[in-house]
Motif scaffolding. Sequence first.
Motif, PDB file in Angstrom:
ATOM      1  N   MET A  93      12.352   0.258  -5.082  1.00 46.20           N
ATOM      2  CA  MET A  93      11.130  -0.162  -5.358  1.00 46.20           C
ATOM      3  C   MET A  93      10.838  -1.715  -5.749  1.00 46.20           C
ATOM      4  O   MET A  93       9.974  -2.221  -5.037  1.00 46.20           O
ATOM      5  N   LYS A  94      11.412  -2.123  -7.035  1.00 49.20           N
ATOM      6  CA  LYS A  94      11.058  -2.714  -7.362  1.00 49.20           C
ATOM      7  C   LYS A  94      11.604  -4.617  -6.527  1.00 49.20           C
ATOM      8  O   LYS A  94      11.535  -5.285  -6.428  1.00 49.20           O
ATOM      9  N   GLU A  95      12.828  -4.244  -5.479  1.00 48.73           N
ATOM     10  CA  GLU A  95      13.348  -5.094  -4.669  1.00 48.73           C
ATOM     11  C   GLU A  95      13.213  -5.283  -3.869  1.00 48.73           C
ATOM     12  O   GLU A  95      12.277  -6.145  -3.596  1.00 48.73           O
ATOM     13  N   LEU A  96      12.396  -4.294  -3.893  1.00 43.77           N
ATOM     14  CA  LEU A  96      10.500  -4.824  -2.002  1.00 43.77           C
ATOM     15  C   LEU A  96       9.685  -5.000  -2.372  1.00 43.77           C
ATOM     16  O   LEU A  96       9.290  -5.533  -2.119  1.00 43.77           O
ATOM     17  N   HIS A  97       9.591  -4.957  -3.661  1.00 42.69           N
ATOM     18  CA  HIS A  97       8.542  -5.445  -4.245  1.00 42.69           C
ATOM     19  C   HIS A  97       8.341  -6.720  -4.559  1.00 42.69           C
ATOM     20  O   HIS A  97       7.209  -8.128  -4.561  1.00 42.69           O
ATOM     21  N   ASP A  98       9.735  -6.912  -5.523  1.00 45.50           N
ATOM     22  CA  ASP A  98       9.810  -7.889  -5.378  1.00 45.50           C
ATOM     23  C   ASP A  98       9.607  -9.927  -4.419  1.00 45.50           C
ATOM     24  O   ASP A  98      10.541 -10.882  -4.658  1.00 45.50           O
ATOM     25  N   ALA A  99      10.440  -9.173  -3.308  1.00 45.06           N
ATOM     26  CA  ALA A  99      10.842  -9.271  -2.642  1.00 45.06           C
ATOM     27  C   ALA A  99       9.391  -9.531  -1.307  1.00 45.06           C
ATOM     28  O   ALA A  99       9.634  -9.959  -0.426  1.00 45.06           O
ATOM     29  N   GLY A 100       8.646  -9.251  -1.832  1.00 41.92           N
ATOM     30  CA  GLY A 100       7.273  -9.223  -1.344  1.00 41.92           C
ATOM     31  C   GLY A 100       6.762  -8.522  -0.380  1.00 41.92           C
ATOM     32  O   GLY A 100       5.858  -8.456   0.808  1.00 41.92           O
ATOM     33  N   ALA A 101       7.346  -7.194  -0.587  1.00 39.51           N
ATOM     34  CA  ALA A 101       7.065  -6.210   0.735  1.00 39.51           C
ATOM     35  C   ALA A 101       5.436  -5.686  -0.021  1.00 39.51           C
ATOM     36  O   ALA A 101       5.327  -5.871  -0.868  1.00 39.51           O
ATOM     37  N   ASP A 102       4.679  -5.605   1.118  1.00 40.34           N
ATOM     38  CA  ASP A 102       3.149  -4.550   0.427  1.00 40.34           C
ATOM     39  C   ASP A 102       3.667  -3.557   0.196  1.00 40.34           C
ATOM     40  O   ASP A 102       4.385  -2.922   0.347  1.00 40.34           O
ATOM     41  N   ARG A 103       2.167  -2.904  -0.764  1.00 40.87           N
ATOM     42  CA  ARG A 103       2.366  -1.198  -1.195  1.00 40.87           C
ATOM     43  C   ARG A 103       3.069  -0.298  -0.937  1.00 40.87           C
ATOM     44  O   ARG A 103       4.271   0.426  -1.192  1.00 40.87           O
ATOM     45  N   THR A 104       2.585   0.305   0.565  1.00 40.77           N
ATOM     46  CA  THR A 104       3.211   0.695   1.704  1.00 40.77           C
ATOM     47  C   THR A 104       4.965   1.378   1.874  1.00 40.77           C
ATOM     48  O   THR A 104       5.109   1.924   1.902  1.00 40.77           O
ATOM     49  N   THR A 105       4.786  -0.166   2.420  1.00 35.59           N
ATOM     50  CA  THR A 105       6.037  -0.108   2.552  1.00 35.59           C
ATOM     51  C   THR A 105       6.614  -0.045   0.856  1.00 35.59           C
ATOM     52  O   THR A 105       8.576   0.248   1.459  1.00 35.59           O
ATOM     53  N   THR A 106       6.696  -1.066   0.129  1.00 35.12           N
ATOM     54  CA  THR A 106       7.863  -0.305  -0.972  1.00 35.12           C
ATOM     55  C   THR A 106       8.386   0.806  -1.656  1.00 35.12           C
ATOM     56  O   THR A 106       9.576   1.110  -1.998  1.00 35.12           O
ATOM     57  N   VAL A 107       6.765   1.736  -1.202  1.00 35.23           N
ATOM     58  CA  VAL A 107       7.224   2.898  -1.659  1.00 35.23           C
ATOM     59  C   VAL A 107       7.852   3.861  -0.235  1.00 35.23           C
ATOM     60  O   VAL A 107       8.612   4.485  -1.009  1.00 35.23           O
ATOM     61  N   THR A 108       7.489   3.169   1.341  1.00 34.26           N
ATOM     62  CA  THR A 108       8.265   4.028   1.978  1.00 34.26           C
ATOM     63  C   THR A 108       9.721   3.631   2.367  1.00 34.26           C
ATOM     64  O   THR A 108      10.073   4.640   2.040  1.00 34.26           O
ATOM     65  N   GLN A 109       9.803   3.041   2.112  1.00 35.05           N
ATOM     66  CA  GLN A 109      11.441   1.935   2.534  1.00 35.05           C
ATOM     67  C   GLN A 109      12.235   2.075   1.242  1.00 35.05           C
ATOM     68  O   GLN A 109      13.494   2.288   1.096  1.00 35.05           O
ATOM     69  N   GLY A 110      11.390   2.526   0.077  1.00 36.38           N
ATOM     70  CA  GLY A 110      12.195   2.579  -1.424  1.00 36.38           C
ATOM     71  C   GLY A 110      12.808   4.028  -1.061  1.00 36.38           C
ATOM     72  O   GLY A 110      13.547   4.148  -1.394  1.00 36.38           O
ATOM     73  N   ALA A 169       2.531   9.714  -4.347  1.00 34.45           N
ATOM     74  CA  ALA A 169       1.152   9.645  -4.558  1.00 34.45           C
ATOM     75  C   ALA A 169       0.505   8.878  -6.298  1.00 34.45           C
ATOM     76  O   ALA A 169      -0.288   8.146  -6.016  1.00 34.45           O
ATOM     77  N   ALA A 170       1.646   8.683  -6.865  1.00 34.40           N
ATOM     78  CA  ALA A 170       1.767   8.313  -8.380  1.00 34.40           C
ATOM     79  C   ALA A 170       1.565   6.252  -7.733  1.00 34.40           C
ATOM     80  O   ALA A 170       0.067   5.880  -8.495  1.00 34.40           O
ATOM     81  N   MET A 171       2.474   5.807  -6.771  1.00 36.17           N
ATOM     82  CA  MET A 171       1.505   4.226  -6.949  1.00 36.17           C
ATOM     83  C   MET A 171       0.844   4.310  -5.468  1.00 36.17           C
ATOM     84  O   MET A 171       0.447   2.651  -6.246  1.00 36.17           O
ATOM     85  N   ARG A 172       0.487   5.338  -4.781  1.00 33.83           N
ATOM     86  CA  ARG A 172      -0.631   5.661  -4.133  1.00 33.83           C
ATOM     87  C   ARG A 172      -2.129   4.506  -4.849  1.00 33.83           C
ATOM     88  O   ARG A 172      -3.220   3.258  -4.541  1.00 33.83           O
ATOM     89  N   LEU A 173      -2.100   6.016  -5.735  1.00 38.54           N
ATOM     90  CA  LEU A 173      -3.317   5.611  -7.057  1.00 38.54           C
ATOM     91  C   LEU A 173      -2.834   4.722  -8.293  1.00 38.54           C
ATOM     92  O   LEU A 173      -4.393   3.698  -8.041  1.00 38.54           O
ATOM     93  N   LEU A 174      -1.956   4.072  -7.612  1.00 37.90           N
ATOM     94  CA  LEU A 174      -1.586   2.952  -9.573  1.00 37.90           C
ATOM     95  C   LEU A 174      -2.458   1.177  -8.312  1.00 37.90           C
ATOM     96  O   LEU A 174      -2.653   0.831  -8.783  1.00 37.90           O
ATOM     97  N   GLY A 175      -1.918   1.202  -7.170  1.00 38.64           N
ATOM     98  CA  GLY A 175      -1.979   0.085  -6.564  1.00 38.64           C
ATOM     99  C   GLY A 175      -1.086  -1.278  -6.568  1.00 38.64           C
ATOM    100  O   GLY A 175      -0.415  -0.708  -7.521  1.00 38.64           O
ATOM    101  N   ARG A 176      -2.092  -2.252  -6.983  1.00 39.72           N
ATOM    102  CA  ARG A 176      -1.498  -3.290  -7.560  1.00 39.72           C
ATOM    103  C   ARG A 176      -0.960  -3.043  -8.890  1.00 39.72           C
ATOM    104  O   ARG A 176       0.157  -3.617  -9.378  1.00 39.72           O
ATOM    105  N   GLY A 177      -1.630  -2.457  -9.558  1.00 41.86           N
ATOM    106  CA  GLY A 177      -1.122  -2.331 -11.134  1.00 41.86           C
ATOM    107  C   GLY A 177      -0.576  -1.480 -11.762  1.00 41.86           C
ATOM    108  O   GLY A 177       0.571  -1.418 -12.788  1.00 41.86           O
ATOM    109  N   ALA A 178       0.659  -0.712 -10.680  1.00 48.47           N
ATOM    110  CA  ALA A 178       1.921  -0.249 -10.543  1.00 48.47           C
ATOM    111  C   ALA A 178       2.954  -0.975 -11.391  1.00 48.47           C
ATOM    112  O   ALA A 178       3.870  -1.065 -11.859  1.00 48.47           O
ATOM    113  N   TRP A 179       2.712  -2.399 -11.050  1.00 46.58           N
ATOM    114  CA  TRP A 179       3.584  -3.030 -11.246  1.00 46.58           C
ATOM    115  C   TRP A 179       3.781  -4.111 -12.708  1.00 46.58           C
ATOM    116  O   TRP A 179       3.911  -5.269 -13.377  1.00 46.58           O
TER     117      TRP A 179
END
Length: 743
Positions: free
Chosen positions: A627-644, A699-709
């Motif tokens: 998930m961090k790898e996807l986030h660092d590559a610029g993926a959106d929040r949904t993609t970060t979690v679902t693909q992760g 669910a937690a990642m969805r609720l945290l939104g951008r604040g997750a990182w």
Amino acid sequence: MGDPVLSKIAELALKRSRLLLVLATVAVVAMGALGAGAFGKLLGGGFDDPDAQSSRAAVRIDEKFGGETNLLFLIGSEGGGRQGPGSPAVDERGRSVTDGLKDDATVSNVVSYWDTRSPRLISENSGEALIALHVKGDETERAERAEQLIDRYTGERDGVEVRAGGESAVSIDVSAQVSGDLAVAEAIAVPVTLLLLVLAFGSLVAAMLPLVIGLIAIIGTFALLFVLGSVTEVSVFAINLTTALGLGLGIDYALLLVSRFREQLTAGEEVPEALRTTVRTAGRTILFSAATVAAALAALLVFPPFFLRSFAYAGIGVVVIAVVAALFVVPPLLAVLGHRVNKGRLPWAKTVRRSDAPFWGRLAGLVMRRPALTALPVLAVLLLVASPLLGVTFGTPDERVLPEDAAGRQVATAVQNDFPTDEAGAVQIVSTSAVGAAPLAAYADELSRLDGVVRVDASTGTYTDGRSEPPGPAAAALARPDAQRLAVVTDTAPKSVAAQDLVADIRAVDRPAGTEMLVGGTDATLVDSRQSIGDRLPLAIGLVLVTTFVLLFLFTGSVVQPLRALLLNAISLSAAIGAMVWIFQDGHLSSLLGFTPQPMDTSMTVLLFCVAFGLSMDYEVFVTSRMKELHDAGADRTTTVTQGLARTGRIVSMAAGLLAVSFFAFGTSQISFLQMFGIGSGLAIVIDAVAVRGVLVPAAMRLLGRGAWYAPSALRALHGKVGLSEEPAAAATAGADRTPAGV
């Protein structure tokens, strides 16, 4: 260990693969030779705090009075026949055993019915009589000597049966049962693990590699236990945990490497580059994963009982063995095998070799669209399962952990139920210096007035409810020039709340001036053990939380991710331990699993917490890395979690399933607290891999939104200097359909 070192390991595996494999073979043979003597180095017991008052009392009694009773012989007619003490055959056998024990230099304080004719040493139906004694020596010497005595004197002859009981006999029974249970557990776990690996990989060769590493870790475990047992006290129960961890983690780490290597080959890379990528990326995940498990186990070092400390020594060692085996054996094997890693392919191989798991991605997508609707029912179920924790009680192990047909347990039951008083279970009191006759008599008189006290035996007499009788012939054995000993016989059930309250009442009685009265015995040991662990538990939990937070911050660069992981971990652990309370304390499933319900074992519950916590964080690292790898590559929040989740779902579920098998296999044990630990650890792993990773994390990642990182700027700068992140080349492909570098 960062990328440069991992890259060097990969180059070494490519250039010196056969040399590494030869050295590994030599090391395994050497470890096997050492490990063959492991059981002879391990000890039973170890549940007590050596600095506790009850432990000090035991040492003082050993030094001044020849020791407390730790071995019993129960003698009567075979099968409980009518001829008991008083019959020629039983009396002849009783006197023979008594004389033999009194002539044995390895024992002391032999108290026999055939010497004293005391009514306290004969059963109420006059069918059996007791011989009580103390076996001398340290833990190892006592075990060896007690086993020799039991072999020499027990058994049936001429219609008379001799059975052994007491602390030493129970310890021997437990050690023997542990050895047999381990063989059964491994006989179940290894074949089932191999079958699951074959089903997961779809290739016999690929499936064998993780199993080989798991077996190397087990062999290394036995060698480690031999070495540790030679230099410090190590519990025999460490065998069960460390073999399960060695097999499970060895397989998990090899699984990561083999899976990643096959993915890279499938993506079209040549063998050398595929191996470099595998070691550089999966190797990093393995190192952080191992660090989280080791950090959780290290918290056990704060507890005084060597039972818990031995798990820290052995557990951390096993984690290191598993990592070394994975990083220095799997890469050269992969270098030699190359594309042949897919040999022995089964019909479903193409499906299995897919790098992603669409099911987990779809599940994560569903949860993120409806976080409350999907997560709240799961959360409610976990909290319901955790609810028995509200009524948890704690104790220490005794003969009830054994199956009902164990001799040590049968003798303990007979002594408690059939004899007027349980002399061996009396509260023992010993002074640290000389005590005058008058103050000793006043002290004993006050003790005898306490509720629950049947009588108090002292050198000045026997005291019952404030009335005294003159000292008998045995009273002289309770006095020394610089110490006095008292035995407080009670009518409370052993280890009951009333028995523990009585220990507190006894300790509250004013002692004779100028000395300390150390209160010991079984019930006092329980009180002290609970206090010793309870006093240090906040420190242990604090260390686990802090080290885990730091490790996850270094891994993710976020302060929110560690907090999210700790909260979800607390929920899953509560559910797993709550389920164990419902089963093993409250007695549900006792007939199915064949155990006697009793309070939760204090030490084993702490061990379950630390092990399950570490393994939960193991899978946290697996998932968060992608998930961090996807986030660092610029993926959106949904993609970060679902693909992760899609790209780690299969790895996590496979790894969790394989490790859970190793622990669930101990559910076949005949020792109840090993059953609890095995089933509890396996359940915690399954809950974490399915409910937490599959539902609560998205669910937690969805609720945290951008604040997750989120991390404060100062900590972001710190992470930039000391944290470990995926290299840009790996992250650049994170948004593509093919599997990116990472786990």
